[in-house]
Design a protein around this motif. Structure first.
Motif, mmCIF file in Angstrom:
data_model
loop_
_atom_site.group_PDB
_atom_site.id
_atom_site.type_symbol
_atom_site.label_atom_id
_atom_site.label_comp_id
_atom_site.label_asym_id
_atom_site.label_seq_id
_atom_site.Cartn_x
_atom_site.Cartn_y
_atom_site.Cartn_z
ATOM 1 N N ALA A 144 2.306 3.710 49.444
ATOM 2 C CA ALA A 144 1.445 5.118 49.557
ATOM 3 C C ALA A 144 0.538 4.951 50.514
ATOM 4 C CB ALA A 144 0.744 5.246 48.181
ATOM 5 N N GLY A 145 -0.056 6.163 51.127
ATOM 6 C CA GLY A 145 -1.201 6.261 51.758
ATOM 7 C C GLY A 145 -0.949 6.385 53.437
ATOM 8 N N GLY A 146 0.536 6.714 53.867
ATOM 9 C CA GLY A 146 0.743 6.985 55.266
ATOM 10 C C GLY A 146 1.239 5.784 56.044
ATOM 11 N N HIS A 147 1.552 6.058 57.422
ATOM 12 C CA HIS A 147 2.021 5.293 57.929
ATOM 13 C C HIS A 147 0.763 4.363 58.536
ATOM 14 C CE1 HIS A 147 4.938 3.347 60.816
ATOM 15 N NE2 HIS A 147 4.013 3.414 61.770
ATOM 16 N N LYS A 148 0.854 2.980 58.718
ATOM 17 C CA LYS A 148 -0.327 2.216 59.190
ATOM 18 C C LYS A 148 0.274 1.026 60.354
ATOM 19 C CE LYS A 148 -3.202 3.756 56.035
ATOM 20 N NZ LYS A 148 -4.276 4.572 56.256
ATOM 21 N N HIS A 169 7.580 -1.045 54.222
ATOM 22 C CA HIS A 169 6.326 -0.374 53.556
ATOM 23 C C HIS A 169 5.593 0.512 54.424
ATOM 24 C CE1 HIS A 169 7.324 -3.829 50.921
ATOM 25 N NE2 HIS A 169 6.906 -3.148 50.082
ATOM 26 N N ASP A 170 6.556 1.201 55.254
ATOM 27 C CA ASP A 170 5.876 2.295 56.048
ATOM 28 C C ASP A 170 4.836 1.916 56.919
ATOM 29 O OD1 ASP A 170 5.618 4.840 57.179
ATOM 30 O OD2 ASP A 170 4.462 5.635 55.595
ATOM 31 N N VAL A 192 -4.886 -2.481 60.285
ATOM 32 C CA VAL A 192 -5.124 -3.947 59.718
ATOM 33 C C VAL A 192 -5.130 -4.973 60.682
ATOM 34 C CG1 VAL A 192 -3.987 -5.561 57.802
ATOM 35 C CG2 VAL A 192 -4.003 -2.827 57.560
ATOM 36 N N PHE A 193 -5.797 -5.886 60.495
ATOM 37 C CA PHE A 193 -5.638 -6.914 61.278
ATOM 38 C C PHE A 193 -5.368 -8.378 60.451
ATOM 39 C CE2 PHE A 193 -9.020 -5.934 64.817
ATOM 40 C CZ PHE A 193 -8.262 -5.184 65.256
#
Length: 342
Positions: free
Chosen positions: A43-47, A75-76, A106-107
């Motif tokens: 959930a929450g869009g492409h990252k 997971h997208d 994210v790092f």
């Protein structure tokens, strides 16, 4: 762990990374403790994930990357490996540049130098980037899994916990033979490294706390077969009756070649295919192993979950992912194999 741009320092760190290689149960084809596909992290869009690994050419960091990349694709998310080739200052610059680029959510940081990366990591957190410290601490303490930088998620192998478990495995080896006294030789890594010293002191404390266990020798064994072989030869000159030997998996493999025909129990620090097989075949008493590819996937899972607004545990230890909590005895490693070769 201080890492400079010299070839020697890079070689030392590369050796250290052979310590804690991965264990996976082949029966399921899935690394122990790996996240299940289809979790709510989708959930929450492409990252986008930036992985700041030790070095692309290093098998340990490659195993971490494989876990990160696999989890991201499922997971997208997409991931990118930033390769400092063991250079601490290059890694710091890469983190700073990635913050400035505003390309990543994210790092995941495998710090070549835990102290050196602190300012850059703080910059990332201030910019709203989710940061996961993986395997090595970000900071100067080696006795805790807790975050040393506010806002950073940890998933690390605590050096003092590693040392304590090695000591406990040495005690278990002594008890298995009901030896009293039981003479133990500890082949420590490098006395010049604070991380190694913290590990060694924890191992020595666990050994010497046990009645009947005698620390007969404490010498630098390093992280190669050759250094382990030489260290074992030196030990036998002064302590020919040693009962148990503990050291890095590479050093113990070298010591094993010197101990042919001697009834000595071996405890390694590393869970490669070779080390796991040595325990399963009864040549070694035990080895300390953690699932590093699984840890990479778990780091991605934690980072993506937080970036998508979910609540995650800030403090995490890699031992929770390992069979036997890292205590790789023959029973604990039944049906287990390493995720990659040393």
């Amino acid at each position: 762990m201080k890492t400079t741009t010299t070839g020697l320092a890079a070689g030392v760190l590369a050796g250290l990374l052979g310590l804690t290689t991965a264990c996976v149960a082949p029966a399921t084809g899935t690394a122990a403790g790996s996240p299940a596909a289809g979790t709510s992290a989708t959930a929450g869009g492409h990252k986008r994930i930036a992985f700041f690994g030790f070095a692309r050419a290093n098998a340990f960091a490659s195993a971490t990357w494989a876990g990160i990349e696999e989890y991201a694709k499922a997971h997208d998310a997409e991931a990118e490996f930033f390769d400092p080739n063991f250079d601490a200052q290059t890694q710091v610059q890469q983190i700073q540049d990635a913050v400035t680029s505003k390309r990543f959510d994210v790092f995941v940081v495998q710090a070549n130098d835990g102290a050196a990366v602190v300012p850059a990591v703080k910059q990332a957190v201030a910019a709203g980037i989710t940061v996961v410290a993986e395997f090595t601490p970000v900071g100067t303490r080696y006795d805790t899994a807790e975050s040393q930088v506010p806002g950073v998620i940890t998933l690390i192998d605590v050096p003092t916990d590693n040392g304590r478990v090695l000591g406990e495995l040495g005690v278990a080896a002594c008890r298995s033979r009901k030896l009293d006294p039981c003479e133990v030789a500890y082949l420590e890594g490098f006395k010049s490294l604070p991380l190694d010293n913290a590990r060694t002191e924890a191992a020595v404390k666990a050994l010497t706390a046990e009645p009947g266990v005698k620390l007969a020798a404490r010498v630098e064994g390093g992280y190669t077969k050759e250094s382990g072989r030489k260290a074992m030869q030196d030990v036998l000159q002064s302590q020919p009756g040693v009962d148990v030997v503990i050291g890095s998996s590479q050093a113990v493999a070298g010591a094993e070649s010197v101990l042919k025909g001697k009834d000595v129990l071996l405890v390694g620090n590393g869970g490669s295919r070779q080390a796991v097989r040595a325990v399963q075949e009864g040549r070694w008493f035990a080895t300390y192993c953690l699932p590093e590819r699984t840890a990479g996937a778990k780091a991605a899972e934690l980072g993506l979950a937080k970036a998508r607004g979910q609540n995650v545990s800030e403090t995490n230890s890699e031992t929770s992912l390992a069979p036997g909590g890292g205590k790789g005895t023959k029973d604990a490693l039944a049906g287990v194999q390493g995720e990659y070769d040393e």
